[in-house]
Scaffold this active site. Sequence first.
Site, mmCIF file in Angstrom:
data_model
loop_
_atom_site.group_PDB
_atom_site.id
_atom_site.type_symbol
_atom_site.label_atom_id
_atom_site.label_comp_id
_atom_site.label_asym_id
_atom_site.label_seq_id
_atom_site.Cartn_x
_atom_site.Cartn_y
_atom_site.Cartn_z
ATOM 1 N N ASP A 114 0.806 -1.219 0.000
ATOM 2 C CA ASP A 114 0.000 0.000 0.000
ATOM 3 C C ASP A 114 0.836 1.265 0.000
ATOM 4 O OD1 ASP A 114 -2.519 -1.101 -0.229
ATOM 5 O OD2 ASP A 114 -2.838 -1.266 1.928
ATOM 6 N N GLY A 172 4.386 1.424 -1.316
ATOM 7 C CA GLY A 172 5.225 1.482 -2.519
ATOM 8 C C GLY A 172 4.466 1.401 -3.821
ATOM 9 N N PHE A 199 0.756 2.021 -4.023
ATOM 10 C CA PHE A 199 -0.406 2.917 -4.107
ATOM 11 C C PHE A 199 -0.214 4.272 -3.436
ATOM 12 C CE2 PHE A 199 -2.037 -1.360 -4.811
ATOM 13 C CZ PHE A 199 -2.721 -1.168 -5.999
ATOM 14 N N ASN A 252 -10.480 0.038 -0.509
ATOM 15 C CA ASN A 252 -11.549 -0.352 0.409
ATOM 16 C C ASN A 252 -11.208 -0.110 1.873
ATOM 17 O OD1 ASN A 252 -9.645 -2.444 -0.330
ATOM 18 N ND2 ASN A 252 -10.806 -3.862 0.950
ATOM 19 N N TYR A 253 -9.911 -0.226 2.219
ATOM 20 C CA TYR A 253 -9.509 -0.183 3.628
ATOM 21 C C TYR A 253 -9.154 1.216 4.083
ATOM 22 C CZ TYR A 253 -9.281 -4.805 5.709
ATOM 23 O OH TYR A 253 -9.599 -5.995 6.308
ATOM 24 N N HIS A 303 -2.523 -7.984 7.167
ATOM 25 C CA HIS A 303 -1.973 -6.628 7.044
ATOM 26 C C HIS A 303 -0.660 -6.611 7.799
ATOM 27 C CE1 HIS A 303 -5.901 -4.846 5.827
ATOM 28 N NE2 HIS A 303 -6.373 -5.834 6.552
ATOM 29 N N ASP A 342 17.360 7.782 17.931
ATOM 30 C CA ASP A 342 18.657 8.340 18.345
ATOM 31 C C ASP A 342 18.536 8.571 19.839
ATOM 32 O OD1 ASP A 342 19.603 8.327 15.777
ATOM 33 O OD2 ASP A 342 19.608 10.493 15.505
#
Lengths: 673, 673
Positions: B323, B325, B327, B410-411, B468, B477
């Site tokens: 989702d 890379g 979309f 959809n999500y 998912h 750091d």
Amino acid sequence: MKNFIFFFIVFTTIIWSSNVECSSHLHPLDPITPSEINLVRTIILKAYPPETSKNSTIAFQYVGLDEPQKSTILSWKYSKTKTPPPARRIYVIARFKKQSLEIIVDLSRRSIVGSKVYKGHGYPMLNIQEQVAASVLPFSYGPFKESVKKRGLNISEVVCSDFSVGWFGEKKTKRLLKIKCYYTEGSVNLYMRPLEGVEATVDMDEMKIVDYKDRYVVPMPKAEGTEYRASKLKPPFGPILKDISLMQHAAPAFNLHGNTVSWANWEFHVGFDVRAGPIISLASVYDLEMQKYRQVLYRGFISELFVPYQDPTEDWYYTSYFDSGEFGFGQSASSLEPLTDCPSNAEFLDAFFADANGKPVKIPNAFCIFEKYAGDIMWRHTEVAIPNEVITEVRPDVTLVVRMVSTVGNYDYIIDWEFKPSGSIKVGVGLTGILEIKAGTYTNTEEVKEDIYGTLLADYTIGTYHDHFLTYYLDLDIDGEHNSFVKNTLETARVKDRKIPRKSYWTVVSETAKTEADAKIKLGLKPLELAVVNPNKKTKPGNKIGYGLIPGSVSHPLMLSDDFQQIRAAFTNYNVWVTPYNKSEKWAGGLFVDRSRGDDTIATWTQRNREIENKDIVLWYTMGFHHVPSQEDFPIMPTLTSGFELRPTNFFERNPVLKTKSPEPAHWSNCTK
Amino acid sequence: MKNFIFFFIVFTTIIWSSNVECSSHLHPLDPITPSEINLVRTIILKAYPPETSKNSTIAFQYVGLDEPQKSTILSWKYSKTKTPPPARRIYVIARFKKQSLEIIVDLSRRSIVGSKVYKGHGYPMLNIQEQVAASVLPFSYGPFKESVKKRGLNISEVVCSDFSVGWFGEKKTKRLLKIKCYYTEGSVNLYMRPLEGVEATVDMDEMKIVDYKDRYVVPMPKAEGTEYRASKLKPPFGPILKDISLMQHAAPAFNLHGNTVSWANWEFHVGFDVRAGPIISLASVYDLEMQKYRQVLYRGFISELFVPYQDPTEDWYYTSYFDSGEFGFGQSASSLEPLTDCPSNAEFLDAFFADANGKPVKIPNAFCIFEKYAGDIMWRHTEVAIPNEVITEVRPDVTLVVRMVSTVGNYDYIIDWEFKPSGSIKVGVGLTGILEIKAGTYTNTEEVKEDIYGTLLADYTIGTYHDHFLTYYLDLDIDGEHNSFVKNTLETARVKDRKIPRKSYWTVVSETAKTEADAKIKLGLKPLELAVVNPNKKTKPGNKIGYGLIPGSVSHPLMLSDDFQQIRAAFTNYNVWVTPYNKSEKWAGGLFVDRSRGDDTIATWTQRNREIENKDIVLWYTMGFHHVPSQEDFPIMPTLTSGFELRPTNFFERNPVLKTKSPEPAHWSNCTK
């Protein structure tokens, strides 16, 4: 062994006919009232009158509701005609003449209807008075006064506290407690400042010190930096938090009818027990489509807490608490502070328990109930796939929380039962309060060449490693009493179709537990989805109606399973157990836990391997924390939170909050901002 | 392969000297502004002018900040004298003449300072215009119109959407997408109503359908019961929630200086990237004792999301989304609705990204920032051990939340970064929105004799099993850049002292990871406490200054590790990885993820097994959900929440909220309640 005593019936009826209040109860699971406690006391003191000789005054260890049979409750609850609630019976455990008595009092008959002497292993819950009595013994004990003097401490600034001693294979046990002491000069944070090496053993039946050790002297950790009262701290203060509140037009947003709460689509009963603390009963959720309430949870409470410390040295090895069965999670409830323990929209309930003398003690504001809105989203979607139309539909999440805080000595447990309109029950546990400290000779880890069984937090201050295991009794009745327990394992499968270039996928392999052995589960080993289902009902598409258990942080005990304290705590060996409902199986570690030998735990009950398919079943879930203290936990711990969720899983035909409208934001008119 | 093009420098400086705005940036990590986007577009269109022949207009796939070197940022941030922020450089990925270009634009020089053609595997992120263009192709494609007609559907009510196709071992790939279509007649809930069996394949370079399948016809799931807009639903509505709000005297309680937020003891920068979404940078916490801000998190964001579906049949097997890379999690951000997506005290920020033509697109209210008070307790204790004194000291917990919602088809993913005064950063993820449905022939599970790879939710409606996985980039750091990664294993030990009747205890065995191989961790197998520490600094008692990682729900991928999609998603093979900081290693699944082959993932980078001890290191954490849909997820899903926490662990000398005072509850004067 029941020794029924009937002769009191007529007598007591005459005496107390004027102050009958039993029939005024709204609900048969209502907690015991102060008048009921007084009535129980009077009845029992008649039967067991104090004798002048020492130790022959009866001591009340546990006074709780002897719940009616589940079938009785359910038929009362669901009867179409209004019927009076079943008779109130009270179950009492007392110590009398060095014996543990179990007594049943019938309040409507105003009499003892059963009593017996407990002959098994272990001792009843400690009452507060005897703990206090034991804790002050050192102050009149010469060798202890010497120890204080030797350390150059001011005895008026010393306080002592009691510790259960467990069981380590002894054939014969006495009712013993250990006493350890702390220094309060310059700081109220006594747990940070132990008189390390000093330990008295008290025989609780004799109420005297029977053993005393002053093993070694180590430096007393400093008072400096241990104070936690704002009134005693010096500037600079911070971080600075600005005014913020939960605001409602009409608080409370829930209805309280006696102890029955109704809110949004939920109805449930809030009970209280001196041992268990909060008890949620008869939780039902309203199904908008079916236009009726549907059963979810018959009864839920914390059955036992096991808190083993991991320092195996001579003066610490026994340190393992059963905070429910030994110390009483209910009687340890703290009065909640409005605006800090609970938000401004909270309502409070008092709780009552019987003290050692059988007299009622009130815990003001033991519960709070409030509607919670944390800015969370109940559900949402933005749709942009339809040309010339952007759809955004969002519902904010509002829930109802029932909270109790139980402070067992140093630790404060925040216990939340949270009800969500989506049908979920979320159970939250927050751990805060104060660590248990061992004083050592170190000021820097560089000096440490051995295992100190904890973290060096400050000069001479070691925060001992320990665990918290909380075992929940969850008598789920999913849309009826007859339920099954389903394990859905997510298993990798190979793709067989040669045309498909993909090699694998996962699918769900479903098993229904037939017997108790099938339902003992260590979580985390396999990807599992667990559910309690009603195998007699299905949804329209044919799925089993159920509720899933969504675990929170998963921990397993790390002591050897044949170690004595772990045998007593064998109920923590699995995260999940399922048993057939049995009224007598309430306490995961047994009824008489103090010095118990592990012969009355879930682990022993389930050895019978009873059938649990399509039965009235109880789910036992253990949540665990391993606690490696850090300096941030010194001198008082920021809350560490965990929990689990009971989530409807094919219980509803569709999203039960689909037709919820967003509440309006609350705002007042005519306000000066 | 860098092909620097210098000749634009002089030219562009002259042209745009009037609309310089680069130096007006408050912070070098500020998100790209609309004017910067326009400037980039103008510069690039000069270098790559549109040609009249087809497909030769440059298309912008990714336009993001080319972050200055970390050392540059840190020296700017911590310099005692006020220095101008480093120059703004923009990194662009574009498609031009069927090639992927990487271009670096220097905004102060107003020129391209680097460009190259990407020759590796995989393709850039999809821009929105090309996805829309692909999705409408079926409507002018004869066979598709036939398919619609054959099903008796009204083509004006059909919408289509695009799906990435993955990689399954093909030697040569094209830039392809699959198109699937849905029916909107009677309901906007299109995902519930697929034209199952119909699938077009689009060559994105040619922007034409190159393959088309109409495999089978199954019944169209009904519109009835799928609508989720309150305006379209019929009574009865419920459950009914009453007015409730978070109320503050002075909102916001935080300060926003540009994109830098300061609140309570926290200071951090909120960024936005078209691919990653929200980016938290330079989060520092104020140490009251040291009287200074101390570094915690240099940069944190969601590096990749992997969402594999578990239906291995011909028309579903490839369904696995990246989702981020593929979309663009940032360009998928939804405008947040006041009062429902965020509470009434929230402030909102817009976000901007470059579209396919390089023009700025505004996402209004892409972020909200709000102070949260959920009725929780920050810390408390009730002390009853001191005679004649009851001490109760409680602090309510107030936190600050930065929220974005990204709706990828959809999500809907609710992404929260929550800052706690106790020093914790809690990262929350909520999953809501709409399931992906496969239409089947079934109306009841009794008819099902095979694996349908999902749950039957309603007539003809199968909710497909899926996962998912969200992989977070966490460049911690801890009090400085040089850090180490520590694994503390809780191990059972036997008691050796014969005098002690206890047999066992657990203790902490600490290991510092030397190289990347030591830090690959599958959680859940052993009781572990993980921390990033600063080995160069110690607390006063000598503990390593650190932050612990407290995982939420732990899931592991269940596909075989040599399965093609899993090779691409090999970054999910471990829950935790640690790498040395490397500016080019940002995207866990690689820079060019669409159709990638897994040759540029954390799994490949860490094969070098670089040293990570006392280095500037990055922690990668993967949170996972296995999703077995239930009927409650139909037709829209109640939010399922998880998260993790970064918690100070011997970072502070003591509880950092010890000296916090309880905020006053907010109330207005002169209110009509």
